[in-house]
Design a protein around this motif. Sequence first.
Motif, PDB file in Angstrom:
ATOM      1  N   LEU A  45       0.698  -1.134   0.106  1.00  0.00           N
ATOM      2  CA  LEU A  45       0.080   0.067   0.009  1.00  0.00           C
ATOM      3  C   LEU A  45       0.882   1.261   0.314  1.00  0.00           C
ATOM      4  O   LEU A  45       1.225   1.770   0.728  1.00  0.00           O
ATOM      5  CB  LEU A  45      -1.074  -0.077   1.740  1.00  0.00           C
ATOM      6  N   PHE A  46       0.809   2.206  -1.000  1.00  0.00           N
ATOM      7  CA  PHE A  46       1.926   2.979  -1.128  1.00  0.00           C
ATOM      8  C   PHE A  46       0.878   4.204  -0.528  1.00  0.00           C
ATOM      9  O   PHE A  46      -0.409   4.110  -1.433  1.00  0.00           O
ATOM     10  CB  PHE A  46       2.118   3.419  -2.894  1.00  0.00           C
ATOM     11  N   GLY A  47       1.208   5.345   0.078  1.00  0.00           N
ATOM     12  CA  GLY A  47       1.094   5.715   0.581  1.00  0.00           C
ATOM     13  C   GLY A  47       1.459   7.331  -0.110  1.00  0.00           C
ATOM     14  O   GLY A  47       2.254   7.753  -0.008  1.00  0.00           O
ATOM     15  N   VAL A  48       0.762   8.104  -0.859  1.00  0.00           N
ATOM     16  CA  VAL A  48       1.154   9.164  -1.761  1.00  0.00           C
ATOM     17  C   VAL A  48       0.092  10.620  -0.526  1.00  0.00           C
ATOM     18  O   VAL A  48      -0.589  10.152  -0.580  1.00  0.00           O
ATOM     19  CB  VAL A  48       0.552   9.194  -3.172  1.00  0.00           C
ATOM     20  N   SER A  49       1.193  11.445  -0.740  1.00  0.00           N
ATOM     21  CA  SER A  49       0.669  12.926  -0.038  1.00  0.00           C
ATOM     22  C   SER A  49       1.820  13.636  -0.502  1.00  0.00           C
ATOM     23  O   SER A  49       2.772  13.667  -1.369  1.00  0.00           O
ATOM     24  CB  SER A  49       1.238  12.582   1.555  1.00  0.00           C
ATOM     25  N   GLY A  50       1.411  14.462  -0.338  1.00  0.00           N
ATOM     26  CA  GLY A  50       2.014  16.232  -1.042  1.00  0.00           C
ATOM     27  C   GLY A  50       1.524  16.646  -1.803  1.00  0.00           C
ATOM     28  O   GLY A  50       0.379  16.413  -1.853  1.00  0.00           O
ATOM     29  N   HIS A  51       1.603  17.491  -2.996  1.00  0.00           N
ATOM     30  CA  HIS A  51       2.126  18.042  -3.558  1.00  0.00           C
ATOM     31  C   HIS A  51       1.061  17.571  -4.449  1.00  0.00           C
ATOM     32  O   HIS A  51       1.651  17.432  -5.488  1.00  0.00           O
ATOM     33  CB  HIS A  51       2.749  19.172  -4.169  1.00  0.00           C
ATOM     34  N   ALA A  80       5.650  21.681 -12.119  1.00  0.00           N
ATOM     35  CA  ALA A  80       6.446  20.270 -12.787  1.00  0.00           C
ATOM     36  C   ALA A  80       6.966  19.778 -10.555  1.00  0.00           C
ATOM     37  O   ALA A  80       6.267  20.813  -9.447  1.00  0.00           O
ATOM     38  CB  ALA A  80       7.915  21.562 -11.887  1.00  0.00           C
ATOM     39  N   LEU A  81       7.162  18.953 -10.689  1.00  0.00           N
ATOM     40  CA  LEU A  81       7.716  18.183  -9.796  1.00  0.00           C
ATOM     41  C   LEU A  81       9.175  17.816  -9.808  1.00  0.00           C
ATOM     42  O   LEU A  81       9.992  18.866 -10.168  1.00  0.00           O
ATOM     43  CB  LEU A  81       8.121  16.614 -10.044  1.00  0.00           C
ATOM     44  N   LYS A  82       9.099  18.648  -8.169  1.00  0.00           N
ATOM     45  CA  LYS A  82      10.806  19.208  -7.246  1.00  0.00           C
ATOM     46  C   LYS A  82      11.663  17.602  -7.154  1.00  0.00           C
ATOM     47  O   LYS A  82      12.499  17.252  -7.454  1.00  0.00           O
ATOM     48  CB  LYS A  82      10.666  20.715  -6.516  1.00  0.00           C
ATOM     49  N   ALA A  83      10.618  17.603  -5.723  1.00  0.00           N
ATOM     50  CA  ALA A  83      11.709  16.181  -5.313  1.00  0.00           C
ATOM     51  C   ALA A  83      10.298  15.486  -4.722  1.00  0.00           C
ATOM     52  O   ALA A  83       9.570  15.274  -4.453  1.00  0.00           O
ATOM     53  CB  ALA A  83      12.187  16.533  -4.339  1.00  0.00           C
ATOM     54  N   VAL A  84      10.900  13.967  -4.557  1.00  0.00           N
ATOM     55  CA  VAL A  84       9.529  12.998  -4.082  1.00  0.00           C
ATOM     56  C   VAL A  84      10.684  12.578  -2.817  1.00  0.00           C
ATOM     57  O   VAL A  84      11.593  11.795  -3.576  1.00  0.00           O
ATOM     58  CB  VAL A  84       9.694  12.044  -4.921  1.00  0.00           C
ATOM     59  N   GLY A  91       7.284   2.622   1.811  1.00  0.00           N
ATOM     60  CA  GLY A  91       5.744   2.980   0.813  1.00  0.00           C
ATOM     61  C   GLY A  91       5.213   4.359   1.444  1.00  0.00           C
ATOM     62  O   GLY A  91       4.167   4.461   0.151  1.00  0.00           O
ATOM     63  N   GLY A  92       6.187   5.648   2.101  1.00  0.00           N
ATOM     64  CA  GLY A  92       5.209   6.726   2.005  1.00  0.00           C
ATOM     65  C   GLY A  92       5.542   7.525   0.937  1.00  0.00           C
ATOM     66  O   GLY A  92       7.255   7.744   1.309  1.00  0.00           O
ATOM     67  N   VAL A  93       4.991   7.484  -0.267  1.00  0.00           N
ATOM     68  CA  VAL A  93       5.523   9.000  -0.877  1.00  0.00           C
ATOM     69  C   VAL A  93       4.937  10.371  -0.859  1.00  0.00           C
ATOM     70  O   VAL A  93       3.819  10.872  -0.810  1.00  0.00           O
ATOM     71  CB  VAL A  93       5.093   8.078  -2.453  1.00  0.00           C
ATOM     72  N   MET A  94       6.127  10.748  -0.608  1.00  0.00           N
ATOM     73  CA  MET A  94       5.680  12.456  -0.221  1.00  0.00           C
ATOM     74  C   MET A  94       6.706  12.977  -1.851  1.00  0.00           C
ATOM     75  O   MET A  94       7.744  13.599  -1.506  1.00  0.00           O
ATOM     76  CB  MET A  94       6.484  12.946   1.135  1.00  0.00           C
ATOM     77  N   VAL A  95       5.618  13.421  -2.485  1.00  0.00           N
ATOM     78  CA  VAL A  95       5.632  14.796  -3.526  1.00  0.00           C
ATOM     79  C   VAL A  95       5.766  16.053  -3.100  1.00  0.00           C
ATOM     80  O   VAL A  95       5.137  16.483  -2.821  1.00  0.00           O
ATOM     81  CB  VAL A  95       4.662  14.150  -4.371  1.00  0.00           C
ATOM     82  N   MET A  96       6.816  16.949  -3.746  1.00  0.00           N
ATOM     83  CA  MET A  96       7.389  18.035  -3.787  1.00  0.00           C
ATOM     84  C   MET A  96       7.165  18.678  -5.019  1.00  0.00           C
ATOM     85  O   MET A  96       7.986  18.910  -5.974  1.00  0.00           O
ATOM     86  CB  MET A  96       7.825  18.269  -2.620  1.00  0.00           C
TER      87      MET A  96
END
Lengths: 505, 430
Positions: B245-251, B281-285, B319-324
Amino acid sequence: MARIRIDEVEYEVKDGLSILQAMDDLGLLMNGVDVPHYCWHPKLSVDGSCRLCQVEIEGIPKLQIACNTPVRDGMVIRTKTERVEDARRGVMELLLLNHPLDCPICDQAGECKLQDYAFDYGVKHARTDLPRRPAKKSFDLGPTIVFDQERCILCRRCVRFCREVSKTGELGVFQRGEQSLLETFPGTQLDNPYSMNVADICPVGALTTKDFRFKIRVWFLDDVPSVCNQCARGCNIHAGRSNNRVYRYVPRRNDAVNQTWMCDFGRLSYKQLTQDRCIAARVRGAETKYDEAVAAAGLALRTARENGGRVVGIASPFAANEDLFVLRRLLETLGADPATFTVQRWQGDDILIRDEHCPNAAGARALGFSESDEPLERADVALILGPVPAGRLERVQTRILIATHEVPANAGAEIVLPARTHAEYEGSFTNFEGHVQRFAPFLEPTFECWSFGDVLSQIARAAELTGWDRAYDVGRTSRELAAAVPAFTGASLDRLGLQGAELIR
Amino acid sequence: MLIQPFTTHYLSEHYGDDAYRTLAGYESRGGFKGLRAALQREPEEVIELVKSSGLRGRGGAGFNTGLKWSFMPKGDERTKVLVCNGDESEPGSFKDRLIMERGAFQILEGLLIAAWATGSQKSFISIRGVYKYPIECVRAAVNEMYARGYLGRDIFGEPGFHHDVVVHSGAGAYICGEETGLLESLEGKKGQPRKKPPFPAQHGAFGLPTTVNNIETFAHVPFILSRGVDWFRGFGTDKSPGTTLFGVSGHVERPGLFELPLGTPLGAIIEQAGGVRGGRALKAVIPGGMSMPVLTPSDLDVPMAEEFLSERGTHLGTGGVMVMDDTTCMVRAACVVSYFFRDESCGQCTQCREGTGWIHKLCQRIEAGRGRPGDLTLLENVPGMMEGQTICAFADAAAWPIKGLLRHFRHEFEQHIHDQCCPFPESFEL
């Protein structure tokens, strides 16, 4: 047994030990092989948190802490590699990050492990000028200990001491991370019979004793190995002396007797060495020269002997084995019965303190003396090694008292001769387990007085007894004791060393 | 309320179904087939089977689960203990919560399979204290199991198969999610990781032989037993089989949980989450919870499995994916990360206690426009002084993200120091 190599030298050690324990057993730790450490202490459980004792072990990629890594046969340990030195420098730098650089006003300076290791393993210059974390300065943790929270490096030796040794558990580390603080538990204070040991094991100047702090810089002290005389344990000590004055006792390690600890009462007993001393020789209440009092005592003995009078001896459990041996021989010469002695008791515990509030009752027993509180039967002369036993001397005509301290009961003695305390002469005590331990003089008396054995010899000479014409010599006496009394075989002063010897049973 | 992940496979297939939360509903949807299959085998066989399935722990370290079980001593008279780690304290991770709420019986079935395999008689499910509702859900499931005779003595018709479960509400600290910090906390002590040796398999909870597994790890186990190793290996990669279970959070447009096979490319996961918010645009994950080093847009092709992520200098973690997105100031990100680790360090080990504080102060100073040229050298050195030298992996977790940020965004740190201010006015507030 396991064969291990430390820095290319092979050693054989017991299985199941940690690397540090093994080095300690070999006597190598900080004495040939340097593995600096803060949280590890030979007599406490392993904490593994200071991370200073990291060493390189062949076959293990990461550095390992020597305090918690068990030895294995064939283990190859390196303590001097670049990686190890890097790791130590890192730990030292991090410990100094929030530690005040107040060595000039810190009482631990000179015996501070942070100071020592910073010199030996640290970096010379700080790489940051970030303000240090503020914390409380000197405040009381209890009646004996002052705490400087800023200086604490959180090794938690004191926490473990209170949990594992004194079993009182007053201390804990509260909060977490960078905010961690050593404190007493709410509503308690550090107050137990062993509290001052935490100051000894504190590697830095965070915990200091109220008694010693700011009295003297430690580098002015000579540490003279001796033995505490307050109970039948006979804790090994270092007496810190300077200018013919004692500033403190600290425990000296002896795994067979006191580990690395001592009780607070014993620690503070150095004060008794100078308080209420019996300083003047007296004959029937009048102060006299020492020689005159000795002559009067000799005359009393001779008279009793010539007239077939009865002489009795009262031994002291505070006197050395050698003193008691002299008393025994003197009584034999006089044809008197073996001496009796009185033991004062207090409440002991199952840690160090013994019920017998004196250092050498076991020695007196081994020399054939017996304990008694009974009043003596009618006697002409009593030779008494002080302290004066209460109520036992009513029916004695002439009381010859040799005493270290002045107490009101001394006034009842016809002849009083000042004696040296164990701080002022050489001798040995036998502890409750039959461990014979040497003590050495660390103070020079400021008035005329002699050891019990010496005074007894002088009296015997004054009494013109045969075989007593030589001047007293403690070394000779101790060898004679070892030869004459089987229990003391091998226990003469020149063979006791710093760790003592067992009485032969 | 989040009831169902946006994408599902076997694990979360029935999470939208309220009946799955009752024992009867769970059983009618295939529940306890795995356990019944396990009971047909010898315990050693079950361990071998789980080992060969390649199931890796889902708590962050990714250790082979079957291998971990095999460390439990055999022929030891002492009660053996299983601990289910539901502390889920990694920022960016929120998968275990859903499993506890919607798949509590999966966890319990997995526990019982592990109990059979390792000969354990007692389990503790330690759940982070603020997870009030998940605790309620797991408690309810445990009670139902006891009422049905599925927990207690001689369960599932196996004489001598006894198992008791205690649900424990954690006292709440990041470090209580660390294997041995959790054990200390479970024993009522201050949550501080234990030095090793001894290892938990020899001396764990209350001094008993103990195995600690993550909630999700246990939840996967029944499927391996009921559907077989080959079926399980049909998902994910060769070295990291199964889904997670990937948890995607952030932007992102659609933050949430996504059950996807391990090895799904990072870009595809972000796609599933609707892409970067507002078309920016994506900057970092951060790929696996806050303690993992960041990735950059050039890494979107990386398959999300440990063996591929470690090649890129990071890890799968939880698996906690944090998108910036491109508004994000990386120095501010470093401030947040370093604040968290400064605050959560247990404070035992010198390097971690002092290093986390030092790093945070440096990050703060740089962000506030007071950075000095030497600060970057320190920010590079201090994590190196902490890494790999402490009782637990917390110091690594505190060091890695800072090293990662510096590796990829050094120019931003330099710009802060050069300009003596933060050049990202639109970034999130500290």
